[in-house]
Write a protein that holds these residues in place. Structure first.
Motif, PDB file in Angstrom:
ATOM      1  N   ASP A 173       0.725  -0.756  -0.200  1.00  0.00           N
ATOM      2  CA  ASP A 173       0.280   0.121  -0.103  1.00  0.00           C
ATOM      3  C   ASP A 173       0.755   1.748   0.049  1.00  0.00           C
ATOM      4  O   ASP A 173       0.327   2.479   0.403  1.00  0.00           O
ATOM      5  N   GLU A 199      -5.486   3.435   7.773  1.00  0.00           N
ATOM      6  CA  GLU A 199      -6.781   3.611   7.100  1.00  0.00           C
ATOM      7  C   GLU A 199      -6.410   4.781   6.481  1.00  0.00           C
ATOM      8  O   GLU A 199      -7.025   5.022   5.285  1.00  0.00           O
ATOM      9  N   PRO A 200      -5.766   5.700   6.257  1.00  0.00           N
ATOM     10  CA  PRO A 200      -4.966   6.535   5.170  1.00  0.00           C
ATOM     11  C   PRO A 200      -4.288   6.183   3.574  1.00  0.00           C
ATOM     12  O   PRO A 200      -5.055   6.428   2.615  1.00  0.00           O
ATOM     13  N   ARG A 201      -4.118   5.375   3.939  1.00  0.00           N
ATOM     14  CA  ARG A 201      -3.919   4.648   2.403  1.00  0.00           C
ATOM     15  C   ARG A 201      -4.619   3.362   1.672  1.00  0.00           C
ATOM     16  O   ARG A 201      -5.188   3.580   0.541  1.00  0.00           O
ATOM     17  N   GLN A 202      -5.977   3.187   3.011  1.00  0.00           N
ATOM     18  CA  GLN A 202      -6.996   1.796   2.776  1.00  0.00           C
ATOM     19  C   GLN A 202      -7.859   3.237   1.909  1.00  0.00           C
ATOM     20  O   GLN A 202      -8.939   3.147   1.444  1.00  0.00           O
ATOM     21  N   ARG A 203      -8.122   4.483   3.298  1.00  0.00           N
ATOM     22  CA  ARG A 203      -8.510   5.702   1.756  1.00  0.00           C
ATOM     23  C   ARG A 203      -8.742   5.825   0.207  1.00  0.00           C
ATOM     24  O   ARG A 203      -9.353   6.113   0.237  1.00  0.00           O
ATOM     25  N   LEU A 204      -7.612   5.930   0.105  1.00  0.00           N
ATOM     26  CA  LEU A 204      -6.988   6.371  -0.795  1.00  0.00           C
ATOM     27  C   LEU A 204      -7.028   5.461  -1.891  1.00  0.00           C
ATOM     28  O   LEU A 204      -7.603   5.373  -3.154  1.00  0.00           O
ATOM     29  N   LEU A 206      -9.473   3.162  -1.617  1.00  0.00           N
ATOM     30  CA  LEU A 206     -10.933   2.876  -2.246  1.00  0.00           C
ATOM     31  C   LEU A 206     -11.176   4.141  -3.144  1.00  0.00           C
ATOM     32  O   LEU A 206     -12.082   4.280  -4.147  1.00  0.00           O
ATOM     33  N   GLU A 207     -10.349   5.128  -3.366  1.00  0.00           N
ATOM     34  CA  GLU A 207     -10.630   6.766  -4.139  1.00  0.00           C
ATOM     35  C   GLU A 207     -10.174   6.633  -5.564  1.00  0.00           C
ATOM     36  O   GLU A 207     -10.199   6.695  -6.576  1.00  0.00           O
ATOM     37  N   ASP A 313       1.404  13.282   0.483  1.00  0.00           N
ATOM     38  CA  ASP A 313       0.966  13.534   1.117  1.00  0.00           C
ATOM     39  C   ASP A 313       1.593  14.724   2.321  1.00  0.00           C
ATOM     40  O   ASP A 313       1.116  14.564   3.340  1.00  0.00           O
TER      41      ASP A 313
END
Length: 340
Positions: A173, A199-204, A206-207, A313
């Motif tokens: 990730d 979590e921040p990488r998961q959000r990206l 998904l985006e 980021d």
């Protein structure tokens, strides 16, 4: 000029260096608009790769052409250009087959250190691609991503034959893994599973187009991929880390007959022959031939179809490059953009 030089593991300094010069008629000198810290730079920073002497750092770059050698004709002074980390002539048989990273005359374009104000790019005609004009400032991060992490993630997805009707799993990730998710989405994959615990990488992810997130690793991660794919494994798997654990997780997550694209720089990876034999999967990867993909990637970015620059980021002035390495090493940043 000033630039980043690594003196020892954990010791990156911003110091004065000689301005680069035209050494061959095929060279170009570019003034960098932006550069960045790569995950592969951390192999040196962590002492996994030996650091025997002070070495200029950085191999991802975009900028304005300031000088060209007498034999350069595809780019001109004043062009805004994107280049690959490997310089290639783009004319030899290997380049024409799409593997510019293994050009017969390949050179490491980052040898001069792109974390600096200026960079000499060898084999400029075959390495640099000019954008349609001077980009808007907000496009620069995405164009910079194209020079390595986007091109590498894209190659991983292509090597894994991601596309319509396929389930894709991405191991890793970091910036390359996240942009492999974006690539798989652009290539039309039906389902994209991102393996991430952050979590921040998961959000990206998904985006960028991931449909599922798997937090487990190792055998548990493989079991979760199998559970999501009817017990078979994914059609396409992208390995974007370069460790033994990641490679075995990727191999075991690929269904028989499936394709594994490996683009993480391998360190200490040994493949068990018998397991690989009975896996019956396709393995394809290595250093990405970014030059193959640059015209298409630049076009997609220019038309604002994709925004790979979101992987940056943390933005720092080049003078704070040491903090950029530290932030990435401590996983406080996905990827650090450096402004000269």
């Amino acid at each position: 000029m000033y630039g980043a030089v690594i003196h020892a593991p954990g010791d990156v300094r911003y110091e004065q260096r000689e301005d680069p010069q035209i050494l061959a008629p095929t060279d170009a000198i570019i003034r960098l608009a932006a550069s960045c810290v790569c995950g592969s730079d951390l192999w040196d920073y962590r002492g996994i790769n030996p650091v025997d002497q002070p070495t200029p750092m950085g191999h991802e770059y975009v900028g304005i052409v300031e000088q060209i050698g007498n034999d350069v004709s595809n780019v001109k002074v004043g062009d805004f250009v994107v280049g690959s980390f490997f310089a290639s002539d783009n004319t030899c048989e290997i380049c024409q087959a799409g593997y510019q990273s293994r050009c017969e005359h390949v050179e490491f374009a980052g040898a001069g250190g792109a974390q600096a104000h200026l960079l000499r790019v060898p084999l400029a005609d075959g390495t640099l691609v000019a954008t349609p004009g001077i980009p808007d400032p907000d496009l620069v991060p995405s164009l910079l991503a194209a020079s390595d992490v986007l091109g590498t993630g894209w190659y991983g997805a292509v090597a894994a034959e991601a596309g319509p009707g396929k389930t894709v799993a991405v191991v890793g990730d970091g910036a390359v893994g996240l942009l492999a998710v974006l690539a798989a989405k652009q290539l039309g994959a039906d389902r994209i599973i991102a393996m991430s615990r952050h979590e921040p990488r998961q959000r990206l992810a998904l985006e960028f187009g991931a449909t599922d997130i798997v937090t487990e690793r190792g055998d548990d991660g493989v079991a979760k991929i199998k559970a999501l794919t009817g017990g078979l494994g994914a059609h396409s798997v992208i390995e974007a880390v370069g460790t033994q654990e990641a490679m075995m997780q990727a191999i075991q997550s690929t269904r028989p007959g499936g394709h594994l694209g490996f683009v993480g720089v391998s360190h200490g990876v040994n493949l068990p022959g018998e397991e690989l034999f009975y896996a019956e999967i396709h393995l394809h990867g290595g250093p990405a031939p970014v030059r193959r993909f640059l015209p298409d990637l630049i076009d997609r970015i220019w038309r604002r179809e994709i925004d790979p620059g979101k992987v940056f980021d943390l933005t720092l002035p080049l003078s704070e490059v040491a903090e950029g390495y530290k932030a990435m090493d401590e996983r406080r940043a996905i990827k650090v953009l450096l402004q000269p």
